[in-house]
Write a protein that holds these residues in place. Structure first.
Motif, PDB file in Angstrom:
ATOM      1  N   LYS A 164       0.801  -1.213   0.000  1.00  0.00           N
ATOM      2  CA  LYS A 164       0.000   0.000   0.000  1.00  0.00           C
ATOM      3  C   LYS A 164       0.841   1.274   0.000  1.00  0.00           C
ATOM      4  CE  LYS A 164      -3.977  -2.036   2.353  1.00  0.00           C
ATOM      5  NZ  LYS A 164      -4.891  -1.924   3.497  1.00  0.00           N
ATOM      6  N   SER A 165       2.124   1.171   0.255  1.00  0.00           N
ATOM      7  CA  SER A 165       2.976   2.356   0.295  1.00  0.00           C
ATOM      8  C   SER A 165       4.204   2.110  -0.553  1.00  0.00           C
ATOM      9  CB  SER A 165       3.394   2.663   1.735  1.00  0.00           C
ATOM     10  OG  SER A 165       4.267   1.656   2.218  1.00  0.00           O
ATOM     11  N   TYR A 166       4.922   3.182  -0.876  1.00  0.00           N
ATOM     12  CA  TYR A 166       6.165   3.033  -1.629  1.00  0.00           C
ATOM     13  C   TYR A 166       7.134   2.137  -0.862  1.00  0.00           C
ATOM     14  CZ  TYR A 166       4.493   7.027  -4.375  1.00  0.00           C
ATOM     15  OH  TYR A 166       3.752   7.867  -5.170  1.00  0.00           O
ATOM     16  N   ALA A 167       7.172   2.301   0.459  1.00  0.00           N
ATOM     17  CA  ALA A 167       8.062   1.480   1.279  1.00  0.00           C
ATOM     18  C   ALA A 167       7.689   0.007   1.186  1.00  0.00           C
ATOM     19  CB  ALA A 167       8.017   1.944   2.733  1.00  0.00           C
ATOM     20  N   ASP A 168       6.395  -0.289   1.308  1.00  0.00           N
ATOM     21  CA  ASP A 168       5.965  -1.682   1.261  1.00  0.00           C
ATOM     22  C   ASP A 168       6.180  -2.295  -0.119  1.00  0.00           C
ATOM     23  OD1 ASP A 168       5.232  -1.693   3.914  1.00  0.00           O
ATOM     24  OD2 ASP A 168       3.186  -1.050   3.513  1.00  0.00           O
TER      25      ASP A 168
END
Length: 616
Positions: free
Chosen positions: A320-324
């Motif tokens: 769901k995020s750039y990090a994930d």
């Protein structure tokens, strides 16, 4: 990541007895075990609060229902109350595509009572499927897995005296004659001279005794893995686990986890149209290529086991995020061929932009012999190389004792690695202990010839693994925090392709007397230099955790590291540290020791590997 599990669908005696009956009727016991394995694995991420869940898991025996043409929709409607909240995961390991028919499926006319005759219209984008049938048409959010073995089987130690083999069902009921399992294997049996092929009873007759399929694979250089009703095959993984090179005869099958497994190193794909030429194709493969593939398979069997595959499922869940998203692309410690154990930060060199940040650390430390033993014991099931590293481990005051412990705890000499720039007085114990060497004198005259001779004896003469790097090397800066250089999306994209994660190792260090584990050896260095502790407990099999379990470390360390930026640095002997504002505190520690530091000109964004070697 948090997963809400509809436990009443699996902790239900009536449903479970029905599952067991379905599995027994259609010989689907492995599929039912997959459901239970994934359920148990997801419990590590379970939340009982649906409001905080990232995903929802529906533990229904979908494969069993498909074989009986039962629709699980009524059960889903009754039990699954949160379909609108987030994606729902189903284990759907049937033989064919789940959302749309593939060109390989039997027609209704060919077999009116075939399993999963009709696609379920309710199976839309709300659902993520964990599937075995891996085709180019696989839905973008679905996850294809390998058909791992669900039970421990006997390991056969025998001579590999058969060129190629196939033992199994030669013709599948209802498949057309032009299908590879519709009769073409029978034709190949008549044509092939050096491929041991037949029904189990035929193989028993030719052998003069009943032989387990795995033993036949263990005796075979190659194992044919043709498609059946589905494109996937249990035989493919079984061959790998028995050291045989699988020959994939399954058009359109897309091997799972290609981002983590370089499949060309482990198997050979042959188009089904070339079935009758397969013997000639295999004979044309150079012997050195075969030996390399066999060695690769031998050293990488963990990639084809339950633990690794289950960890890949979690890592591949849509993020769901750039990090994930970045974390989902990166390697977990289990996927790495090396795990480092840092035994000291003492070193006789002071390289520019050292990946261990040795010159920036304020105190010198050594791992205790007792902690070294505990570190090795946590890795007892790890099959890759365990590298003793520093600093220079050879300056550890109890180096010989560490070597003794290494020999006691890790019986396989090929697994015992040493990373050093100078062995000093320890040549004899090194030859007794280590089977993998990384020898880099950084062009220091006092060590160049010594390490070259050690490499010649250990690697060239004795056949152990290792590299010797002559000359100086170019070190990209660690202290140029990528978050100071790029916007978030670009930053995380670069982190996902980090050289350290792609090519280097996870690490165990000693921090204030305690063993701590890290997904990345450089991350550990940042903790040591700042006197912080973001490490994980070093317990048995800690390295088996998916990378998502290390997401706290990834998000804390990677944004402040310079490696993903791939910037130009300095030669190792220049003793210069380059930094950006976020790491000014670390750079100042270098300055206090008389080293040179330089603030990065942020416009100088060139593309360089973390370490580049140059001939002396």
């Amino acid at each position: 990541m948090k997963i809400f599990i509809y436990n009443d669908l699996i902790n239900n005696s009536l449903i479970e007895s029905g599952n067991i009956a379905l599995a027994k009727r259609d010989r689907l016991e492995p599929h039912l075990q997959y459901l239970h394995d994934i359920y148990e694995y997801f419990q590590k991420f379970e939340t009982t609060n649906p409001e905080e869940a990232d995903y929802f898991f529906i533990p229904l025996f979908v494969a069993g229902m498909q074989f009986s043409n039962l629709d699980p929709a009524p059960l889903i409607r009754e039990h699954c109350k949160y379909l609108a909240k987030a994606k729902h995961i189903l284990v759907s390991t049937g033989d064919v595509g789940q959302r749309e028919e593939s060109r390989h499926e039997m027609t209704h006319e060919a077999n009116p009572i075939r399993a999963y005759d009709k696609k379920w219209k309710w199976m839309d984008d709300r659902f993520i499927l964990i599937a075995l049938e891996s085709l180019p048409t696989l839905h973008k959010q679905d996850i294809a897995i390998l058909p791992y073995q669900t039970k421990e089987t006997e390991a056969y130690d025998c001579e590999r005296d058969i060129f190629a083999s196939f033992m199994g069902t030669m013709t599948q009921l209802h498949l057309p004659g032009d299908h590879i399992r519709g009769g073409r294997l029978v034709e190949l049996q008549a044509k092939a001279k050096e491929i041991f092929i037949g029904w189990p009873q035929e193989v028993t007759h030719r052998m003069g005794e009943e032989i387990h399929p795995h033993k036949l694979m263990a005796r075979s250089v190659f194992t044919l893995c043709p498609a059946g009703y589905g494109r996937w095959s249990f035989r493919f993984v079984e061959a790998l686990l028995n050291g045989s090179i699988p020959i994939l005869l399954s058009d359109d099958y897309v091997l799972p986890f290609a981002d983590k497994i370089q499949w060309e190193d482990y198997c050979i794909k042959v188009e089904e149209k070339d079935l009758f030429n397969v013997e000639e194709i295999l004979k044309s493969i150079p012997q050195d290529q075969i030996l390399k593939m066999q060695e690769k398979i031998k050293n990488s069997k963990h990639l084809f086991t339950k633990g690794f595959i289950l960890s890949c499922i979690v890592e591949k869940l849509p993020a769901k995020s750039y990090a994930d998203i970045a974390i989902g692309k990166m390697r977990s410690p289990e996927a790495m061929h090396i795990v480092c154990v840092d035994v000291t930060n003492k070193c006789d060199l002071a390289c520019s932009n050292c990946t261990r940040l040795l010159a920036n650390q304020e105190t010198r430390w050594e791992m205790s012999v007792e902690n070294f033993r505990l570190a090795l014991q946590s890795l007892k099931n790890y099959k890759g190389i365990i590298a003793m590293i520093g600093g220079n481990p050879c300056v550890h005051t109890k180096f010989a004792e560490l070597c003794q412990v290494f020999r006691e705890e890790i019986p396989n000499q090929f697994q015992r690695g040493l990373w050093t720039n100078n062995y000093f007085k320890h040549r004899e114990v090194i030859e007794q202990t280590f089977g993998a060497l990384n020898l880099n004198p950084h062009n220091m005259e006092r060590a160049n010839e010594k390490l070259k001779d050690l490499h010649d004896v250990m690697v060239k003469q004795k056949g152990f693994h290792g590299g010797y790097y002559v000359g100086n090397s170019h070190h990209a800066p660690l202290l140029t925090a990528v978050k100071d250089l790029y916007p978030e999306k670009e930053m995380w994209d670069k982190i996902s392709r980090c050289d350290i994660n792609k090519d280097w190792s996870a690490s165990i260090i000693e921090n204030k007397g305690q063993l701590r584990a890290y997904f990345c050896e450089v991350a550990a260095s940042f903790d040591l230099v700042r006197g912080e502790d973001h490490g994980h407990p070093v317990v048995l099999d800690w390295w088996k955790k998916p990378l998502s379990a290390f997401s706290d470390q990834v998000k804390h360390f990677c944004t402040g590291c310079g490696v993903p930026a791939r910037l130009r640095g300095n030669m190792d002997n220049e003793e210069i540290d380059t930094y950006t504002k976020s790491n000014a505190d670390i750079a100042q520690k270098s300055l206090a020791k008389g080293r040179k530091i330089q603030l990065l000109d942020v416009e100088n964004k060139l593309n360089h590997k973390v370490t580049e070697y140059f001939a002396g």
